[in-house]
Design a protein around this motif. Sequence first.
Motif, short mmCIF file in Angstrom:
data_model
loop_
_atom_site.label_atom_id
_atom_site.label_comp_id
_atom_site.label_asym_id
_atom_site.label_seq_id
_atom_site.Cartn_x
_atom_site.Cartn_y
_atom_site.Cartn_z
N MET A 392 51.30 38.88 47.87
CA MET A 392 50.31 37.80 47.78
C MET A 392 51.01 36.47 47.50
SD MET A 392 47.39 39.78 45.55
CE MET A 392 46.27 38.38 45.52
N SER A 393 50.38 35.40 47.94
CA SER A 393 50.91 34.07 47.65
C SER A 393 50.84 33.81 46.15
CB SER A 393 50.10 33.01 48.40
OG SER A 393 48.77 32.95 47.89
N THR A 394 51.62 32.84 45.69
CA THR A 394 51.66 32.53 44.26
C THR A 394 50.29 32.13 43.74
OG1 THR A 394 53.95 31.80 44.48
CG2 THR A 394 52.75 31.06 42.53
N ALA A 395 49.58 31.32 44.51
CA ALA A 395 48.26 30.87 44.08
C ALA A 395 47.27 32.03 44.00
CB ALA A 395 47.74 29.79 45.02
N ALA A 396 47.27 32.90 45.02
CA ALA A 396 46.35 34.03 45.02
C ALA A 396 46.68 35.00 43.89
CB ALA A 396 46.41 34.75 46.37
N ARG A 397 47.97 35.21 43.66
CA ARG A 397 48.37 36.11 42.58
C ARG A 397 47.97 35.54 41.22
NH1 ARG A 397 51.78 40.22 41.37
NH2 ARG A 397 52.83 40.15 39.35
N ARG A 398 48.15 34.24 41.03
CA ARG A 398 47.80 33.61 39.77
C ARG A 398 46.30 33.75 39.50
NH1 ARG A 398 49.41 28.80 40.86
NH2 ARG A 398 51.55 29.10 40.10
N GLN A 399 45.48 33.56 40.54
CA GLN A 399 44.04 33.68 40.37
C GLN A 399 43.65 35.12 40.07
OE1 GLN A 399 41.61 31.19 40.34
NE2 GLN A 399 40.41 32.93 39.55
N ALA A 400 44.30 36.08 40.75
CA ALA A 400 44.00 37.50 40.51
C ALA A 400 44.35 37.89 39.08
CB ALA A 400 44.76 38.37 41.50
N LEU A 401 45.51 37.45 38.60
CA LEU A 401 45.92 37.76 37.23
C LEU A 401 44.96 37.15 36.21
CD1 LEU A 401 49.81 37.30 37.51
CD2 LEU A 401 48.54 39.46 37.30
N LEU A 402 44.45 35.95 36.52
CA LEU A 402 43.50 35.30 35.63
C LEU A 402 42.19 36.08 35.58
CD1 LEU A 402 42.80 32.87 33.83
CD2 LEU A 402 42.02 31.67 35.91
N ASP A 403 41.70 36.52 36.74
CA ASP A 403 40.47 37.31 36.78
C ASP A 403 40.62 38.63 36.03
OD1 ASP A 403 39.22 35.37 38.27
OD2 ASP A 403 39.57 36.35 40.20
N ILE A 404 41.83 39.19 36.07
CA ILE A 404 42.07 40.47 35.41
C ILE A 404 42.10 40.30 33.90
CG2 ILE A 404 43.73 42.34 35.12
CD1 ILE A 404 44.58 41.85 38.06
N VAL A 405 42.85 39.31 33.43
CA VAL A 405 43.04 39.16 31.98
C VAL A 405 41.78 38.64 31.29
CG1 VAL A 405 43.91 36.78 31.97
CG2 VAL A 405 44.75 38.43 30.27
N THR A 406 40.93 37.91 32.02
CA THR A 406 39.70 37.40 31.42
C THR A 406 38.55 38.40 31.51
OG1 THR A 406 39.05 36.34 33.50
CG2 THR A 406 40.34 35.02 31.91
N GLY A 407 38.72 39.45 32.31
CA GLY A 407 37.66 40.43 32.45
C GLY A 407 36.67 40.12 33.55
N GLU A 408 36.89 39.02 34.30
CA GLU A 408 35.98 38.70 35.42
C GLU A 408 36.03 39.78 36.49
OE1 GLU A 408 33.80 35.97 35.91
OE2 GLU A 408 34.13 35.97 33.74
N ALA A 409 37.21 40.37 36.67
CA ALA A 409 37.37 41.44 37.66
C ALA A 409 37.02 42.77 37.02
CB ALA A 409 38.81 41.46 38.18
N GLY A 410 35.97 43.42 37.54
CA GLY A 410 35.60 44.74 37.04
C GLY A 410 36.42 45.83 37.70
N ILE A 411 36.72 45.67 38.99
CA ILE A 411 37.54 46.63 39.73
C ILE A 411 38.78 45.91 40.24
CG2 ILE A 411 37.66 48.14 41.75
CD1 ILE A 411 34.68 48.59 41.54
N VAL A 412 39.94 46.42 39.89
CA VAL A 412 41.21 45.86 40.33
C VAL A 412 41.89 46.88 41.22
CG1 VAL A 412 43.42 44.88 39.63
CG2 VAL A 412 41.39 44.58 38.17
N ILE A 413 42.24 46.48 42.43
CA ILE A 413 42.88 47.37 43.39
C ILE A 413 44.26 46.81 43.69
CG2 ILE A 413 42.73 48.40 45.68
CD1 ILE A 413 39.70 47.94 45.54
N GLY A 414 45.26 47.67 43.70
CA GLY A 414 46.60 47.17 43.98
C GLY A 414 47.61 48.27 44.17
N THR A 415 48.85 47.84 44.36
CA THR A 415 49.98 48.75 44.56
C THR A 415 50.78 48.84 43.27
OG1 THR A 415 51.29 46.90 45.40
CG2 THR A 415 50.07 48.20 47.02
N HIS A 416 52.07 49.17 43.41
CA HIS A 416 52.94 49.25 42.23
C HIS A 416 52.99 47.94 41.46
CE1 HIS A 416 54.26 52.60 44.74
NE2 HIS A 416 54.81 53.14 43.66
N ALA A 417 52.58 46.85 42.10
CA ALA A 417 52.58 45.55 41.41
C ALA A 417 51.73 45.59 40.15
CB ALA A 417 52.07 44.46 42.37
N LEU A 418 50.75 46.50 40.09
CA LEU A 418 49.89 46.60 38.91
C LEU A 418 50.64 47.10 37.68
CD1 LEU A 418 46.76 48.21 40.62
CD2 LEU A 418 46.88 45.91 39.64
N ILE A 419 51.75 47.80 37.90
CA ILE A 419 52.47 48.41 36.79
C ILE A 419 53.36 47.40 36.08
CG2 ILE A 419 54.00 50.33 36.17
CD1 ILE A 419 53.12 51.74 38.69
#
Length: 748
Positions: A392-419
């Motif tokens: 993912m691009s830096t901007a898209a990754r930054r937004q995804a990480l923000l959604d994850i840490v704030t709890g906005e994302a209920g379902i997170v889908i990903g590869t080994h990057a999640l680890i």
Amino acid sequence: MTTLATTDTPLVEILDADGAQRLEQAFGHRTVGDLLHTLPRRFRQRGQRVDRKSLVIGERVTVIGSVKRMNSSSYTPKRGKGRLERVTLVVEDGGVDFEVVFFAGAKIKYMLPVGSEAMFDGTLSEFRGKLTLKHPEFLVLTAATGQSGPLKGSGDLAALATLSAKLEAEGSESLFGRRFLPVYSSKEGVTSWEVFGAVVTALRALVPVVDPLDPALITSLGLMGLDEALRTAHLPTHEAEIEPAVYRLRFDEALALQLLLGARRRFYSRDPAPPSPVRPDGLRTAMEARLPFELTAGQKSVLEDVSLDLSRDQPMNRLLQGEVGSGKTVVALLAMLQVIDSGRQCVMLAPTEVLATQHHRSLSAMLGDLGEKGQLGAPEEATRVVLLTGSMSTAARRQALLDIVTGEAGIVIGTHALIQDSVDFFDLGMVVVDEQHRFGVRQRDRLRAKGRAGRVPHLLVMTATPIPRTIAMTVFGDLEVSELGNCPVADARSRPLSCPWGEAEVAGPGVGADPRGSGRRAPRVCGVRPDRRRRQVGRRRRQWCAVDGSRGPVRPTLTRRTQRPAGRTHARPAAPEEKDAAMTEFASGALDVLVSTTVIEVGVDVPEATVMVVMDAERFGVSQLHQLRGRVGRGGFEGLCLLVTNSRADSRSRTRLDDVAATTDGFVLAQLDLMQRREGDILGDAQSGALSALRILSVVDDGAVIALARQYAESILDADPRLHAHPMLAERVNSLAGSEESAYLERY
């Protein structure tokens, strides 16, 4: 003077540095214990009859017999000057004749005259219907049969003869005078006889081994002592000794694994899981009402078990195995929504970016506005589905990480990057691992460790084909098991067909089903990257196919009469957008034929795909072939999967493909895969190989000893959870598990 050693002594202290290094590279052996816990594949008895059907061309074999005939002739080699003498010996071993050929054999005819007895070790080949060994290592056994004089030979056998002479000088029996000669696995340039020499050296140096088991347990189970077992398993004097020795070592391995897995279970049950009961007004209920189909009986049954697990504060640790197309993803989605209804997050781990992207797309489509939290018109209870991959691009990754840490994302889908350590969750309540055979226990545990302090997320792992490690984990009790039957697309299963080159083309009558006008499409799978193989065109006598690089006569993949748009995709990391674009075009119908590597192995869902051609099918494992077959025949039309191979009809590879073609039952194929490839690495990240935690134990054959070991492991852990009263067992568990797992003994 012989160096004294224990089972923990590094091999480099008793062997030469080069030999120790090669044993480590080939088998992973670092210590004397590692070496001695790898047992002979079988034992050879002099004069024992040889079953010719059991001999495999291309494998290394050992021939022990007498020289019946000898022929010699001179020839001029293509390179070099002068003439050489070719010597051919006919050696009888166990009623089977072998031709042993030496291309520079001037001295051989004097060392191995007719009537002499010798041992030959080399790769078996076949020439004009005769079994042949070309220029093998050899050892003249004349001295071992009563005549005087030193043993003579070449290679590792000569080195073993030198070691045997030392033993005889010490008053021990000659290694070659023994009734039973152990035969070990050969690998990466390390022969069976080199392993045998290392084992004998280790046993000479080994001090008496202290038994880690209580004497009362040894007596009650009728076990052989550990020191005796280690020595007897390699150098038995009677056939009746072999099985008790091996049984003791199997039991020790099973006990160590059961202690480790028992410690892991206790570790994850020490903290509660976040209970997530079903809410009648929640997302799960809303999603069930929107499903455009009725859940099968199997889906309902499994979902009931999963829901009950999620409602408890004891962490769920469940394996969901079901056939391709049986609806595992729907079950996982409803389970995740149940957890989200309790205010927590869920993560789905996928092995490839293609699969992760498709899961993101398909789950978002299934949820509709229920997955559009924060958007205009979305229901108040809606959640958000976020994708996180390494490309993912830096901007898209930054937004995804923000959604994850704030709890906005209920379902997170990903590869080994999640680890990765940079990924933090607001409140992780459940981990779903798709195609779990691609991930090790350690990887699952790292992801579960991202839950809130004092809470252990629930775990659901899924697989369409329970490959060896899955079955092993099930037998060892690491996971509870649910099987999903009643496949919704059972009537449209693809028929696998094994066929040689020349009997298959991608498009045409009976194979490609002539996709013109039918709306059906055909993926074609290659063993390596299509563009890499295409560069080989014209460089070899056997040309490569101009489209996908499969071996055989050059022919157009699509004839002019049936030519349709074609694309290709593979796992090249530099261009994930190319892969996604190709898959999107194929799914949409813009492409009718897709030429690909196994990047499409799992999760790819194109209902119109009805034909698959797997080139060089012998390169793929049983599980891969079953997964690939499952990519076609998913949309109501009968599918056809051609397994194209150059393997000979009587080869093991062809037999394996014929076995795959004979059934579409993934559980039958799993057992076949397990018997052929064994269990793999059930503890770590590797799927199979020398680093496997299982050196002796087999879950195919040793179910009884595994069950017995689990019984005693549980009783030991109940009384001594940290094994403080069993330090040698704790040491064995720690050495077996490695640094990450060994901490389980101290954590609970």
